[in-house]
Design an enzyme around this catalytic site. Sequence first.
Site, short mmCIF file in Angstrom:
data_model
loop_
_atom_site.label_atom_id
_atom_site.label_comp_id
_atom_site.label_asym_id
_atom_site.label_seq_id
_atom_site.Cartn_x
_atom_site.Cartn_y
_atom_site.Cartn_z
N LYS A 1 0.64 -1.15 -0.02
CA LYS A 1 0.09 0.64 -0.01
C LYS A 1 1.14 1.25 -0.32
O LYS A 1 0.71 2.52 -1.02
CB LYS A 1 -0.55 0.17 0.91
CG LYS A 1 -1.73 -1.45 1.50
CD LYS A 1 -2.81 -1.34 2.36
CE LYS A 1 -1.64 -1.33 4.27
NZ LYS A 1 -1.33 -2.05 4.08
N ARG B 1 -9.43 1.33 9.21
CA ARG B 1 -8.58 0.03 9.45
C ARG B 1 -10.02 -0.83 9.93
O ARG B 1 -9.68 -2.05 10.10
CB ARG B 1 -7.68 0.62 10.34
CG ARG B 1 -5.97 -0.64 9.56
CD ARG B 1 -5.10 0.08 10.84
NE ARG B 1 -3.84 -0.68 10.16
CZ ARG B 1 -3.15 -0.33 9.82
NH1 ARG B 1 -3.25 0.50 9.16
NH2 ARG B 1 -2.06 -1.65 10.32
N ARG C 1 11.33 -5.68 4.68
CA ARG C 1 12.10 -4.22 4.30
C ARG C 1 12.86 -3.63 5.43
O ARG C 1 12.86 -4.05 6.56
CB ARG C 1 10.15 -3.84 4.90
CG ARG C 1 9.70 -1.85 4.91
CD ARG C 1 8.50 -2.03 5.11
NE ARG C 1 8.59 -2.83 6.42
CZ ARG C 1 6.16 -2.78 6.42
NH1 ARG C 1 5.52 -1.84 5.60
NH2 ARG C 1 6.21 -2.94 6.75
N ARG D 1 11.84 -2.23 10.84
CA ARG D 1 10.83 -1.67 11.75
C ARG D 1 10.16 -2.94 13.12
O ARG D 1 10.50 -4.07 12.86
CB ARG D 1 9.37 -1.66 10.91
CG ARG D 1 9.41 -0.11 10.29
CD ARG D 1 7.97 0.14 9.67
NE ARG D 1 6.72 -0.85 9.98
CZ ARG D 1 4.78 -0.72 9.42
NH1 ARG D 1 5.69 -0.01 7.93
NH2 ARG D 1 4.52 -1.41 9.74
N ARG E 1 -1.04 -9.02 13.34
CA ARG E 1 -0.94 -7.61 12.54
C ARG E 1 -1.68 -8.76 11.47
O ARG E 1 -2.76 -7.95 11.10
CB ARG E 1 0.09 -7.08 11.77
CG ARG E 1 1.00 -6.24 13.01
CD ARG E 1 2.33 -5.71 12.41
NE ARG E 1 1.99 -5.16 11.52
CZ ARG E 1 3.02 -4.81 9.95
NH1 ARG E 1 3.89 -5.48 10.60
NH2 ARG E 1 3.07 -4.09 9.09
P1 AP5 Z 1 5.14 -1.75 1.02
O1 AP5 Z 1 4.59 -0.78 1.03
O2 AP5 Z 1 5.34 -1.16 2.76
O3 AP5 Z 1 3.47 -2.08 2.52
P2 AP5 Z 1 2.33 -1.47 3.13
O4 AP5 Z 1 0.84 -2.87 2.45
O5 AP5 Z 1 2.10 -0.20 2.83
O6 AP5 Z 1 3.08 -2.67 4.88
P3 AP5 Z 1 2.38 -1.79 5.80
O7 AP5 Z 1 2.76 -3.12 6.57
O8 AP5 Z 1 3.18 -0.76 6.10
O9 AP5 Z 1 1.00 -1.46 6.14
P4 AP5 Z 1 0.36 -1.69 7.41
O10 AP5 Z 1 -1.15 -1.93 7.36
O11 AP5 Z 1 0.55 -2.94 8.28
O12 AP5 Z 1 1.24 -0.77 8.45
P5 AP5 Z 1 0.86 0.80 8.58
O13 AP5 Z 1 2.37 1.35 8.62
O14 AP5 Z 1 0.02 1.20 7.66
O15 AP5 Z 1 5.57 -2.44 0.84
C1 AP5 Z 1 6.04 -3.51 2.27
C2 AP5 Z 1 7.59 -4.18 1.67
O16 AP5 Z 1 7.68 -4.80 0.81
C3 AP5 Z 1 8.56 -3.11 1.35
O17 AP5 Z 1 10.32 -3.53 1.83
C4 AP5 Z 1 8.63 -3.26 -0.32
O18 AP5 Z 1 9.57 -2.04 -0.91
C5 AP5 Z 1 8.26 -4.25 -1.10
N1 AP5 Z 1 7.31 -3.88 -1.46
C6 AP5 Z 1 6.51 -3.39 -1.50
N2 AP5 Z 1 5.22 -3.41 -3.18
C7 AP5 Z 1 6.67 -4.17 -3.52
C8 AP5 Z 1 6.45 -4.63 -4.99
N3 AP5 Z 1 5.57 -4.25 -5.69
N4 AP5 Z 1 7.48 -5.30 -5.82
C9 AP5 Z 1 8.94 -5.38 -5.10
N5 AP5 Z 1 8.66 -5.31 -3.49
C10 AP5 Z 1 7.04 -4.54 -2.74
O19 AP5 Z 1 0.70 0.99 10.47
C11 AP5 Z 1 1.38 0.52 10.95
C12 AP5 Z 1 0.91 0.64 12.55
O20 AP5 Z 1 0.56 1.47 12.93
C13 AP5 Z 1 -0.17 -0.32 13.10
O21 AP5 Z 1 0.06 -2.28 13.03
C14 AP5 Z 1 -1.30 0.12 13.93
O22 AP5 Z 1 -0.11 -0.06 15.08
C15 AP5 Z 1 -0.96 1.95 13.48
N6 AP5 Z 1 -1.75 2.79 12.80
C16 AP5 Z 1 -1.56 2.82 11.43
N7 AP5 Z 1 -2.83 3.15 10.81
C17 AP5 Z 1 -3.53 2.62 11.82
C18 AP5 Z 1 -5.66 3.34 12.25
N8 AP5 Z 1 -6.07 3.68 10.69
N9 AP5 Z 1 -5.82 2.82 13.42
C19 AP5 Z 1 -5.43 2.11 13.94
N10 AP5 Z 1 -4.37 1.97 14.43
C20 AP5 Z 1 -3.53 1.82 13.52
#
Ligand code: AP5
Length: 224
Positions: free
Chosen positions: A26, A98, A137, A170, A181
């Site tokens: 994402k 979420r 990552r 991370r 997660r």
């Molecule tokens: P990446 O693009 O970073 O993946 P992502 O889907 O963004 O994954 P996240 O782990 O960041 O999502 P998440 O929802 O768990 O965490 P968030 O930060 O929102 O890609 C991952 C890896 O793959 C990278 O190394 C990238 O280079 C590689 N990659 C990606 N696409 C690729 C492709 N097409 N080809 C090759 N390689 C690729 O949230 C973190 C925490 O914050 C949560 O756990 C929670 O505690 C809190 N939080 C955040 N939002 C909320 C909310 N709305 N409500 C409550 N708590 C929240």
Amino acid sequence: MGLHLAPYLPLQHGDIILLGAPGAGKGTLARLLQSKHPHRHLSTGDLLRKADSRSFSLDREIAALIDKGEFVPDEMIIRMINVNVADYRDVVYDGFPRNVNQAKLLDELNVQRSRKIHRVIKLEVGFTLLMQRLKGRRTCPVCHRIYHVITLRPQRAGLCDRCGERLKVRKDDHPSVIAKRLDLYEEQTEPLVKYYTDRNLFSWVDGDGSPEEVYARVRPLLTT
Ligand code: AP5
């Protein structure tokens, strides 16, 4: 001829929501969209991590929730969105909403701010690839740029291309936290597929492929 031109039709106005399990890509796709389109990338995870790097502004209990892979309270998230969405005409939400309660709060906010959701797009990625992406990552603790040990290496090993900072894993990318997660995603976030399907806003795309390949699948959904 028509088929070749179809992906380049003008974009529709409105916000985009990206859904997908942790590691689905994402954040990577949202950054690409922001670089190519007027949409502003709004990641609640990035906003929380940025607040945490200025440690005075993020409560220790909230930081602990993130490190454990749990959700932070909905009220805090919607306040952050309310403040950050104000300056932008169209945004791409990454990691928000979420759960169904956050989706309802967003609907209320959109009425108050005369905003609309154009499309909700889920990136579908299989379990094995999700794990490869999360385990590989690396992120810059200063500018929050994302890398991957195999698919997106920095020019100098272990250092951010932009600011030279040492890249980190991370805390929530450790295997035991990843499992938590993924469970929370299934339980709390998957129900949004039905929520947005019922509102005729939902689409999904295959998230396996390079970022440009995934973008090419998403682009036509933004024009209709
Ligand atoms: P990446 O693009 O970073 O993946 P992502 O889907 O963004 O994954 P996240 O782990 O960041 O999502 P998440 O929802 O768990 O965490 P968030 O930060 O929102 O890609 C991952 C890896 O793959 C990278 O190394 C990238 O280079 C590689 N990659 C990606 N696409 C690729 C492709 N097409 N080809 C090759 N390689 C690729 O949230 C973190 C925490 O914050 C949560 O756990 C929670 O505690 C809190 N939080 C955040 N939002 C909320 C909310 N709305 N409500 C409550 N708590 C929240």
